[in-house]
Design an enzyme around this catalytic site. Structure first.
Site, PDB file in Angstrom:
ATOM      1  N   ALA A 172       0.669  -1.277   0.023  1.00 52.26           N
ATOM      2  CA  ALA A 172      -0.015  -0.142   0.032  1.00 52.26           C
ATOM      3  C   ALA A 172       0.784   1.253  -0.060  1.00 52.26           C
ATOM      4  O   ALA A 172       0.480   2.293  -0.760  1.00 52.26           O
ATOM      5  CB  ALA A 172      -0.792  -0.262   1.116  1.00 52.26           C
TER       6      ALA A 172
ATOM      7  N   ASP B   3      -5.244  -0.768   3.955  1.00 54.75           N
ATOM      8  CA  ASP B   3      -3.969  -0.512   4.034  1.00 54.75           C
ATOM      9  C   ASP B   3      -3.836   0.922   3.318  1.00 54.75           C
ATOM     10  O   ASP B   3      -2.918   1.862   3.617  1.00 54.75           O
ATOM     11  CB  ASP B   3      -3.112  -1.586   3.122  1.00 54.75           C
ATOM     12  CG  ASP B   3      -2.872  -2.608   4.280  1.00 54.75           C
ATOM     13  OD1 ASP B   3      -3.712  -2.976   5.305  1.00 54.75           O
ATOM     14  OD2 ASP B   3      -2.024  -3.765   3.981  1.00 54.75           O
TER      15      ASP B   3
HETATM   16  C1  MEV Z   1      -3.795  -7.736   5.366  1.00 56.86           C
HETATM   17  O1  MEV Z   1      -2.531  -6.925   5.594  1.00 56.86           O
HETATM   18  C2  MEV Z   1      -5.044  -7.576   6.148  1.00 56.86           C
HETATM   19  C3  MEV Z   1      -6.140  -8.514   5.742  1.00 56.86           C
HETATM   20  O2  MEV Z   1      -7.266  -8.219   6.426  1.00 56.86           O
HETATM   21  C4  MEV Z   1      -6.183  -8.472   4.164  1.00 56.86           C
HETATM   22  C5  MEV Z   1      -7.108  -6.910   3.766  1.00 56.86           C
HETATM   23  O3  MEV Z   1      -7.609  -6.395   4.698  1.00 56.86           O
HETATM   24  O4  MEV Z   1      -6.814  -6.591   2.264  1.00 56.86           O
HETATM   25  C6  MEV Z   1      -5.519  -9.900   5.824  1.00 56.86           C
END
Ligand code: MEV
Length: 305
Positions: A96, A138
Site C-alpha cells: 500500500a 492499508d
Molecule cells: C492484510 O494486511 C490484512 C488483511 O485483512 C487483508 C486485507 O485487509 O486486505 C488480511
C-alpha cells in the site's frame, strides 16, 4: 525529480475480519516508503528488486499505478526509484505504501490534481488488481496517516505509547491467507462467522479506549484478538514465539499484524520497556523495530532531487 513518501501501518485490531465488513483499527507508523519520479524517454522502475520497465511480475504495484494514472494524464516515459524502510510481504503495508507514494508522486509530476480521497480510492483499486480480495484498509491508512477505524474511515486519537514490531522474516502471501480464511468460513460458517464478528466487536469497544488512552485495556483486547487469529489458522510457530517473547518481557500486548502466516507481530510497550521487548524478540530469532504512531500519511518530501 519529485519525491513522495507514504507510511506503513500496524493493525491494533481487525485484520481478516475487515475483509468481511467488520471494523478494524489501524495505526500508521514511522516507517516509510519513498518514491522519486522524473520524466524520461522510457519507463524505468528501480528498487531493491531490480531495474525493470513496466513489469507486472517484479514491480506489479508500480506498473499498475502507471497504467491506472494514464486514465488521468498522458504518461510516456518516466523514471521511478523506490526506497523502502518497510520489509516486503511482512504485514506492515509495504505494498500500500509503495502504491500510494507512487500515485502521489505521479500526481505531482503530471499535475493531475487528485485529492487524498482519490489517491486512497485509486490505491485500493490497484491493490485489488494485484491481490484480488484486498480491503481498503492499508491504502486508506497509508494515505491519511494517524489511527483509523475502517470501514467507518474515522480518525481516532493518536496512540501514545512505543510500538515494537517483530519480523519473523518468513514470507507470507496475503492472497493465500485471505483465501484460506474464506475457505474455512465457507466450510464452517456457524463457527467462523462469529469469530470474525467478535474481532469486529473489539474494534468497536476499543474506539472509546483509544480516546481515553487506556492502553492496558486495549492490550487485553489485542491479546484476545491474537487468540482468535490463531483460531482462524493465520498463526505460525514463529509468530507465536515472538508474541510470547514480547509478552514475557513486559509488553502491554502482542499479536500478529496483517495477514499472518509469517511476516510481523506487533507489541504495545510501556514508556520504559520497548528496548527490553525488542531484545526479547531478537533473542527469539526475530528482527525487532521500535517505532511509533505517525499522524502523517502520504506526503511530498521534495520537489527537486
Ligand atoms: C492484510 O494486511 C490484512 C488483511 O485483512 C487483508 C486485507 O485487509 O486486505 C488480511
Amino acid at each position: 525529480m519529485i519525491t513522495c513518501s507514504a507510511p506503513g501501518k500496524v493493525y491494533l485490531f481487525g485484520e481478516h475480519a475487515v475483509v468481511y465488513g467488520e471494523s478494524a483499527i489501524c495505526c500508521a507508523i514511522e516507517l516509510r516508503t519513498k518514491v522519486s519520479v522524473e520524466k524520461s524517454d522510457e519507463i524505468i522502475i528501480e528498487s531493491v528488486l531490480g531495474r525493470t520497465g513496466l513489469d507486472h511480475d517484479n514491480h506489479p504495484y508500480v506498473s499498475y499505478v502507471i497504467e491506472k494514472m494514464r486514465q488521468f494524464t498522458d504518461i510516456q516515459g518516466v523514471h521511478i526509484v523506490i526506497e523502502s524502510q518497510l520489509p516486503v510481504g511482512s504485514g506492515l503495508g509495504s505494498s500500500a505504501a509503495v502504491t500510494v507514494a507512487s500515485i502521489q508522486a505521479l500526481n505531482h509530476l503530471y499535475e493531475c490534481e487528485l485529492s487524498l480521497e482519490d489517491i486512497a480510492k485509486t490505491g485500493h483499486e490497484i491493490e485489488r488488481m494485484v491481490q484480488g480480495n484486498a480491503s481498503p484498509t492499508d491504502t486508506y491508512v497509508s494515505t491519511m496517516g494517524g489511527v483509523v477505524m475502517i470501514p467507518q474511515r474515522k480518525k481516532l486519537d493518536l496512540i501514545n505509547c512505543p510500538i515494537v514490531v517483530g519480523n519473523t522474516h518468513k514470507f507470507s502471501s496475503t492472497k493465500e491467507l485471505v483465501g484460506n480464511v474464506a475457505k474455512l468460513r465457507s466450510d464452517f460458517p456457524s463457527v467462523v462467522e462469529p469469530i470474525l464478528s467478535n474481532i469486529g466487536q473489539m474494534s468497536i469497544l476499543a474506539e472509546r479506549l483509544v480516546a481515553e488512552g487506556d492502553y492496558e485495556t486495549i492490550g487485553k483486547l489485542m491479546n484476545i484478538n491474537q487468540g482468535l487469529l490463531d483460531a482462524i489458522g493465520v498463526g505460525s510457530a514463529e509468530l507465536s514465539s515472538l508474541v510470547y517473547a514480547a509478552r514475557g518481557s513486559g509488553a502491554i500486548s502482542a499479536k500478529i499484524t496483517g495477514a499472518g502466516g509469517g511476516g510481523c507481530m506487533v507489541a504495545l510497550a510501556r514508556e520504559n520497556n520497548a528496548q527490553d521487548i525488542a531484545k526479547a524478540i531478537e533473542d527469539t530469532g526475530g528482527e525487532a523495530i521500535i517505532t511509533k504512531n505517525t499522524a502523517e500519511g502520504v506526503r511530498l518530501e521534495s520537489l527537486h532531487g
